[in-house]
Design a protein around this motif. Structure first.
Motif, PDB file in Angstrom:
ATOM      1  N   GLN A 145     -13.448   4.491   7.804  1.00  0.00           N
ATOM      2  CA  GLN A 145     -12.698   4.623   8.896  1.00  0.00           C
ATOM      3  C   GLN A 145     -13.293   5.910   9.776  1.00  0.00           C
TER       4      GLN A 145
ATOM      5  N   GLN B  36      -4.047  -5.520  -0.123  1.00  0.00           N
ATOM      6  CA  GLN B  36      -4.495  -4.315   0.765  1.00  0.00           C
ATOM      7  C   GLN B  36      -5.225  -3.280  -0.081  1.00  0.00           C
ATOM      8  N   ASN B  37      -4.950  -3.059  -1.054  1.00  0.00           N
ATOM      9  CA  ASN B  37      -5.762  -2.011  -1.867  1.00  0.00           C
ATOM     10  C   ASN B  37      -6.105  -2.826  -3.177  1.00  0.00           C
TER      11      ASN B  37
ATOM     12  N   VAL C  85       0.682  -1.035   7.505  1.00  0.00           N
ATOM     13  CA  VAL C  85       0.600  -1.749   6.470  1.00  0.00           C
ATOM     14  C   VAL C  85       1.971  -1.265   5.335  1.00  0.00           C
ATOM     15  N   PRO C  86       1.878   0.093   5.131  1.00  0.00           N
ATOM     16  CA  PRO C  86       2.919   0.402   3.924  1.00  0.00           C
ATOM     17  C   PRO C  86       4.329   0.194   4.582  1.00  0.00           C
TER      18      PRO C  86
ATOM     19  N   PHE D  21      -2.590   6.093  10.648  1.00  0.00           N
ATOM     20  CA  PHE D  21      -2.537   5.141  11.625  1.00  0.00           C
ATOM     21  C   PHE D  21      -1.999   3.730  11.407  1.00  0.00           C
ATOM     22  N   CYS D  22      -1.549   3.682   9.961  1.00  0.00           N
ATOM     23  CA  CYS D  22      -1.750   2.329   9.582  1.00  0.00           C
ATOM     24  C   CYS D  22       0.033   1.655   9.317  1.00  0.00           C
TER      25      CYS D  22
ATOM     26  N   CYS E 224       1.025  -1.080  -0.080  1.00  0.00           N
ATOM     27  CA  CYS E 224      -0.088   0.305  -0.027  1.00  0.00           C
ATOM     28  C   CYS E 224       0.781   1.197  -0.217  1.00  0.00           C
TER      29      CYS E 224
ATOM     30  N   HIS F  31     -10.328   0.501  -1.492  1.00  0.00           N
ATOM     31  CA  HIS F  31     -10.143   2.048  -1.070  1.00  0.00           C
ATOM     32  C   HIS F  31     -10.856   2.843  -1.786  1.00  0.00           C
TER      33      HIS F  31
ATOM     34  N   LYS G 267      -0.618   4.113   0.466  1.00  0.00           N
ATOM     35  CA  LYS G 267      -1.635   5.312   0.837  1.00  0.00           C
ATOM     36  C   LYS G 267      -1.203   6.030   1.932  1.00  0.00           C
ATOM     37  N   PHE G 268      -0.448   5.413   2.924  1.00  0.00           N
ATOM     38  CA  PHE G 268       0.168   5.751   4.136  1.00  0.00           C
ATOM     39  C   PHE G 268      -1.162   6.642   4.966  1.00  0.00           C
ATOM     40  N   CYS G 269      -2.193   5.873   5.195  1.00  0.00           N
ATOM     41  CA  CYS G 269      -3.011   6.404   6.259  1.00  0.00           C
ATOM     42  C   CYS G 269      -2.095   6.568   7.579  1.00  0.00           C
TER      43      CYS G 269
END
Ligand code: 5AD
Ligand code: SF4
Length: 447
Positions: free
Chosen positions: A267, A209-210, A174-175, A171-172, A165, A240, A167-169
């Motif tokens: 979210q 993930q996306n 995953v990236p 809170f996350c 991913c 997403h 996207k770099f939310c």
């Protein structure tokens, strides 16, 4: 394949469906080396914990499990055997060698992009030397190295099409744990789906993930897969909102095999919080998107993920989340308290919300979501739905399958229907499932 001596493999999977898929592929990879999957860790030659790092609780569970494995490893050594303990997945990626410091019983740490190297690393461990850590990113290499043969049991299978991913939310993790977005070539995916269909798989869930950021578009891939003989149902997760393009929406109206279920996390409902989360969409943009999806597919079952108590979230912000839920109407949902993940921007933000406040908001949100889920299930009573039967039920004579909306459906019916799609008249809605009876002309297909 040569008949290697039988060794016992115990894999424990945490977290998302991507990890379930990865665990299956690890088992496929180890099978030629003589490893057979077992249900318990006692006496195993190799234990793999395929881990999840998304929330703190998920990561902590891994260390508890390692604590339980330690005496089993010692017992195995006393019997003159050896138990290799490998930690795979996102905790491995995030914490690396630290895991072995914290729990010395661990022999191997292997990140999600490196598990194709398991056989090599196990061989090295046997020689008690060399590298015990593999956590670098090379997704393409991994997919190339995986065996084509998959041990599939059942009628429904996962298929990873995209990983990582960008996207770099805020809170996350995953990236950081899964790395940059990578899409597998369509030809490889179609070939894998064809092999699965040939083995009797009727339903495929495309994973990423996306997943809707799939390079080249997810909808052309879905349209290609829908042409495979025997493949009657296609699903995908997780999407997403930013990548939900018009052709994917159109595919929901046009492709019969594409099931009317969409997991589309929002979210939060406050634009201020969404901005701090770096989501790249507003609440209104999300709601308008849902509207377009429902124009294409009016009966779409909507699912989502929610976080309560993101840093800076006020009661008014939380009310905005409840308002989005009220308007969007979910058939199912996952909701979490914000968990501070080291290394993510959110962890360093001002205004961390007190635990008691998060608990309270989560309870209120979950009450609303549970009511919506119940309402959706009740709306199915009286309808006749095609059900893909997967396995025997808990009670004798019962079989269980899934509706197009992913609800579990149990029916008293012959076991011979397992693996087939039959029409079921829905008679009752339970909390998490439906009950029904075979419709008058139940089988919707030639035998
Ligand atoms: N805290 C709480 N929930 C999280 N999620 C991801 N990161 C966090 C975190 N730090 C949730 C999101 C995501 C789902 C898979 O997990 O809702 O969509
Ligand atoms: Fe995490 Fe956001 Fe990427 Fe989803 S889109 S995996 S929540 S960073």
């Amino acid at each position: 394949m040569t008949a290697a001596p039988q060794k016992r493999l115990y894999i424990k999977t945490y977290g998302c469906q991507m990890n379930v898929y990865d665990s299956e592929r690890m088992a496929d990879l180890l099978r030629p080396l003589g490893y057979c999957a077992t249900e318990t860790p006692e006496g195993a030659d190799l234990v793999v914990l395929n881990t999840c790092h998304i929330r703190e609780k998920a990561a902590e569970k891994v260390y508890s499990e390692l604590g339980r494995l330690k005496p089993l490893k010692a017992a195995r050594a006393r019997e003159g055997g050896a138990m290799i303990i490998a930690v795979a997945g996102c905790v491995a990626q995030a914490e690396g060698a630290e895991i072995m410091t914290r729990q010395p019983a661990v022999d191997l740490v292997i990140g999600p992009q490196s598990y194709h190297r398991l056989p090599e690393l196990i061989a090295r461990t046997h020689r008690a030397s060399g590298e015990r850590l593999a956590a670098d990113f090379a997704t393409e290499e991994k997919f190339d190295a995986l065996p084509n043969e998959r041990a599939v049991s059942g009628v429904s299978a996962f298929l990873t099409v995209q990983e990582g991913c960008d996207k770099f939310c805020s809170f996350c993790v995953v990236p950081y744990t899964r790395g940059a977005e990578y899409s597998r070539p369509a030809a490889a995916i179609v070939a894998e789906a064809e092999r699965l269909a040939a083995k009797g798989v009727r339903e495929i869930t495309l994973l990423g993930q996306n997943v809707n950021a799939y390079a080249g578009g997810l909808s052309p891939l879905i349209r290609a897969l829908a042409r495979i003989n025997g493949l009657d149902r296609i699903r995908y997760t997780t999407s997403h909102p930013r990548d939900m393009d018009e052709d994917l929406i159109a595919a929901h109206a046009e492709v019969e095999a594409l099931m009317p279920y969409l997991h589309l996390p929002v979210q939060a409902g406050s634009d201020r919080v969404l901005k701090a989360m770096n989501r790249g969409h507003t609440a209104d943009a999300y709601l308008r998107l849902i509207e377009r999806v429902r124009v294409a597919r009016p009966d779409m079952a909507l699912s989502g993920d929610f976080i309560v108590g993101f840093p800076g979230e006020t009661e008014a912000d939380f009310q905005a989340t409840l308002a989005v839920v009220a308007e969007a109407r979910y058939a199912s949902a996952f909701s979490f308290k914000y968990s501070r993940r080291p290394g993510t921007p959110g962890a360093a933000m001002q205004g961390q919300v007190a635990e008691a406040e998060k608990d309270d908001r989560l309870q209120r949100l979950q009450a609303l979501l549970a009511a919506q889920q119940a309402e959706f299930n009740v709306s199915c009573v009286g309808r006749t739905l095609p059900v893909l039967f997967e396995k025997p039920g808990r009670h004798p004579g019962q079989i269980i399958g899934r509706s197009p909306y992913l609800q579990g459906v149990h029916v008293t019916a012959p076991q011979s229907l397992i693996g087939r799609i039959a029409a079921v008249a829905i008679t009752r809605a339970e909390r998490n499932s439906l009950a029904g009876a075979l419709a008058h002309t139940p089988v919707l297909e030639p035998a």
